[in-house]
Design a protein around this motif. Sequence first.
Motif, mmCIF file in Angstrom:
data_model
loop_
_atom_site.group_PDB
_atom_site.id
_atom_site.type_symbol
_atom_site.label_atom_id
_atom_site.label_comp_id
_atom_site.label_asym_id
_atom_site.label_seq_id
_atom_site.Cartn_x
_atom_site.Cartn_y
_atom_site.Cartn_z
ATOM 1 N N LYS A 640 0.826 -1.210 0.000
ATOM 2 C CA LYS A 640 0.000 0.000 0.000
ATOM 3 C C LYS A 640 0.864 1.265 0.000
ATOM 4 O O LYS A 640 0.491 2.272 -0.602
ATOM 5 N N ILE A 641 2.036 1.212 0.646
ATOM 6 C CA ILE A 641 2.944 2.365 0.640
ATOM 7 C C ILE A 641 3.578 2.510 -0.736
ATOM 8 O O ILE A 641 3.717 3.629 -1.259
ATOM 9 N N ARG A 642 3.961 1.406 -1.326
ATOM 10 C CA ARG A 642 4.506 1.449 -2.686
ATOM 11 C C ARG A 642 3.504 2.089 -3.649
ATOM 12 O O ARG A 642 3.867 2.868 -4.521
ATOM 13 N N GLU A 643 2.233 1.743 -3.501
ATOM 14 C CA GLU A 643 1.210 2.290 -4.395
ATOM 15 C C GLU A 643 1.000 3.785 -4.157
ATOM 16 O O GLU A 643 0.759 4.538 -5.110
ATOM 17 N N LEU A 644 1.066 4.221 -2.901
ATOM 18 C CA LEU A 644 0.943 5.656 -2.638
ATOM 19 C C LEU A 644 2.081 6.424 -3.300
ATOM 20 O O LEU A 644 1.867 7.505 -3.866
ATOM 21 N N ILE A 645 3.291 5.874 -3.243
ATOM 22 C CA ILE A 645 4.428 6.528 -3.906
ATOM 23 C C ILE A 645 4.207 6.546 -5.414
ATOM 24 O O ILE A 645 4.497 7.538 -6.098
ATOM 25 N N ALA A 646 3.673 5.458 -5.948
ATOM 26 C CA ALA A 646 3.437 5.372 -7.394
ATOM 27 C C ALA A 646 2.385 6.366 -7.856
ATOM 28 O O ALA A 646 2.421 6.835 -8.991
ATOM 29 N N GLU A 647 1.433 6.710 -6.977
ATOM 30 C CA GLU A 647 0.347 7.630 -7.343
ATOM 31 C C GLU A 647 0.780 9.092 -7.347
ATOM 32 O O GLU A 647 0.100 9.942 -7.930
ATOM 33 N N ALA A 648 1.879 9.408 -6.682
ATOM 34 C CA ALA A 648 2.266 10.808 -6.473
ATOM 35 C C ALA A 648 2.529 11.527 -7.793
ATOM 36 O O ALA A 648 3.108 10.962 -8.720
ATOM 37 N N GLU A 649 2.115 12.786 -7.852
ATOM 38 C CA GLU A 649 2.390 13.632 -9.010
ATOM 39 C C GLU A 649 3.597 14.538 -8.766
ATOM 40 O O GLU A 649 4.066 15.203 -9.675
ATOM 41 N N LEU A 650 4.055 14.557 -7.544
ATOM 42 C CA LEU A 650 5.275 15.265 -7.170
ATOM 43 C C LEU A 650 5.739 14.664 -5.854
ATOM 44 O O LEU A 650 4.932 14.465 -4.941
ATOM 45 N N ILE A 651 7.028 14.342 -5.750
ATOM 46 C CA ILE A 651 7.589 13.774 -4.527
ATOM 47 C C ILE A 651 8.517 14.802 -3.901
ATOM 48 O O ILE A 651 9.383 15.360 -4.578
ATOM 49 N N CYS A 652 8.308 15.035 -2.616
ATOM 50 C CA CYS A 652 9.024 16.109 -1.938
ATOM 51 C C CYS A 652 9.759 15.595 -0.703
ATOM 52 O O CYS A 652 9.183 14.904 0.140
ATOM 53 N N TYR A 653 11.066 15.929 -0.633
ATOM 54 C CA TYR A 653 11.854 15.713 0.573
ATOM 55 C C TYR A 653 11.904 17.073 1.257
ATOM 56 O O TYR A 653 12.733 17.924 0.922
#
Length: 779
Positions: A640-653
Amino acid sequence: MSNSSQSAVNGNRSIQKLASEYIESTSTDRKIGLRFGNCKITLNSNSNEIIRELNDYYKSFLYSGNDIDIEITAIDTEPPEFGISYTIKTPDPGKTKIKEEYANLRDGRVVRKRLTGMVFLFGNGLNLAVGPAYENVNQVINFINNRYIEWLLKKDGLLCHAAGVSLNGCGMAMAGFSGMGKSTLALHMMSSNLKFVSNDRLILKRHNGNLTMYGVAKHPRVNPGTLLNNNQLRGIIDPKEYDELRKMTEEELWKLEQKHDVLIEDVFGHDRLNLESELKAFVILNWQRDGSRTEMQSVDINERRDLLKALMKAPGLFYLPDDPEARTGFSEEDYVATLSGCPVYEISGGVNFDMATHFCLDILKEHSADEDRLPKAGSENYTKKITISKSVALPDQLKLARFKKSPELGPKLLFFSGGTALNPLSRKMTEYTHNSIHLLTPFDSGGSSAKLRDAFDMLSIGDMRSRLMALADQTISGHPEIYKLFSFRFPTDADNEDLKRWLNAMAEGGDSRVSIIPDPMRKIIRHHLQYFISAMPSNFDLRGASVGNLILAGGYLNNNRHLDPVLFMFSRLVEVKGTVRTITGENLHLVAELENGEIIRGQRNLTGKEVDPIKSAVTDLYLTDDLESACPIEVPIRQKIRELIAEAELICYPMGSFYSSIVANLLPEGVSDAVAENQCPKIYIPSTENDPELYGVSLAQSVLQLLYYIKRGCKTLVSTDRLLNFVIIDEENGRYPEPLELESINRLGVEIINANIVTEKSRPYIDEDKLIEVLLSLT
């Protein structure tokens, strides 16, 4: 006729003898083979037309093997007269028309359909449908399905009156009181690429601790209102009929007694039927057509036995146990025991299929299957992503205005974060999007969270509670009373025994902070508080404790130490405008090794907030489940965490404590690979204030450190541009550890975005409004 009179008339008659009169005198050389899961069925008939109809209806379940579990014969002829005495079957509750009658003979049962003249004989391996079968092929279909149901029930199955769907092998059952729309809800959910398990009957079985649901191969039959309100089903209706139906009121449609078959694979495409799936959640519809707000809540089915009536189903006339003395029904205890450990949800309030679909899909995604079930290249469901370059205005005022107008449709920005540094930005972000994703570290070993971790050997929940509150709807249309309760802390200078009495008053609903909360939310909160109190050690120190943390801890313990269902439910309670999850559900700790050889055990000893700041640079960071030995361990992320990362339109640190908030999120196995697979922009936002964790680290070195940990988590060599694309700074107004060395960052293939994100009013910190404008413009 009484049983004794019937016995006198029927005497010692046999279904085998009755059936032989037809089977031996009729050529039944037309055949069709079917396979429902592990059950293989052959039907023999004297009618090509019947075989053709069954081939069309069961085209997804055709079978050509010789290994047979059930053999059925369907003979198309005049209604038979066997000269036996029948008992009338009492109509089901709420119905008056007598449709069936039956006779129990010494070796089986005979059921006669009064309206059509069809007769069914079954028992001891014999299964015969005789009469005007072609005219009533739907009754032949029902007979086939009932033979399969009996086959499953005799293998310790439990019959439920429910529909079912599955997502990546994870199933959801949906029951409802009469006319609640379980089939309609299932068909609404099918637009999200699910598989259809069953329309009206499910058989539940436990095997090796897992609960499996088995569907019946019967296509849904729905009313015109369902077809009109589901775009994918409208093609079933003739255009002229569609125009007439559109003129009818909702009330007229609701009362219209007219059914249409929905052939699943004709409507939704190939490979959309699956009669077997592991059951992960059970939803019970208990709503009303009153226009009120639709709500979902987790329920304990043992305590809410009133809901069992929605799903309990007697096997009926077509179930004949091997032992004549055996019971033919199931008790409440059977259903409670079978559903033990399976999350059960009640949807109440007003009828709203769109909202219910949203609720149910969220739950299914929580239980999504592992990565080997993800669509592969070449499969129908596989989607290839391509990268398209475009110019972006910073800020893009048109885009910002669009997001602010419809935040419910806003972009999915994902933040890897930990503590409270991101809360102000998160709160502001809800004005533009309700779809942000927050993956948080649960490794905090300080503050009130430490007390809970020590007492219950659990992961840290304080930061999750804090982020939930930052994203919560605090307006009157939300639940401000719940927000206030979750944000409340007990005084630090009070007597602990007084605090225990105060907590008990809250759990009993006597405290005003709890009594003001409307049901059913008040009941859920009280239940979790009561559970916490029952598990709380006698010496537990409540001084300074966050009540929200105590509620979440009670829910966590009550849900077999699973936090996600609790986060999901309380996200609904306080109308959280985003998704908050922990990067891992394991109870782990952070360990840092310093350049001077010192080992820092536990997050609280690294951040410089509760103890003196570190005096040497961090050379390594890892996870452990034992602070004494401090041995590194590897823990994979959930699907489920992998899928949330896959859904992101922008990833922010984002800004915050560098190692304990950002890097700690990258340590579980699978995070880096998931980031690399997503081709959206990836952005690092350095903190503009002093970060005690970055001792002796310049801005450029922090970028190198970030890349080091992301790349360390990748299974294969991955280029920088798949992991980090931009660093956002305000060179003029921000304060960053020197030297900046911006050129060296550019040489890594990472672009510097120099933006006005530190204003006079925010200095030395980042202005949330300005940063949000930049981030949203990059989506």
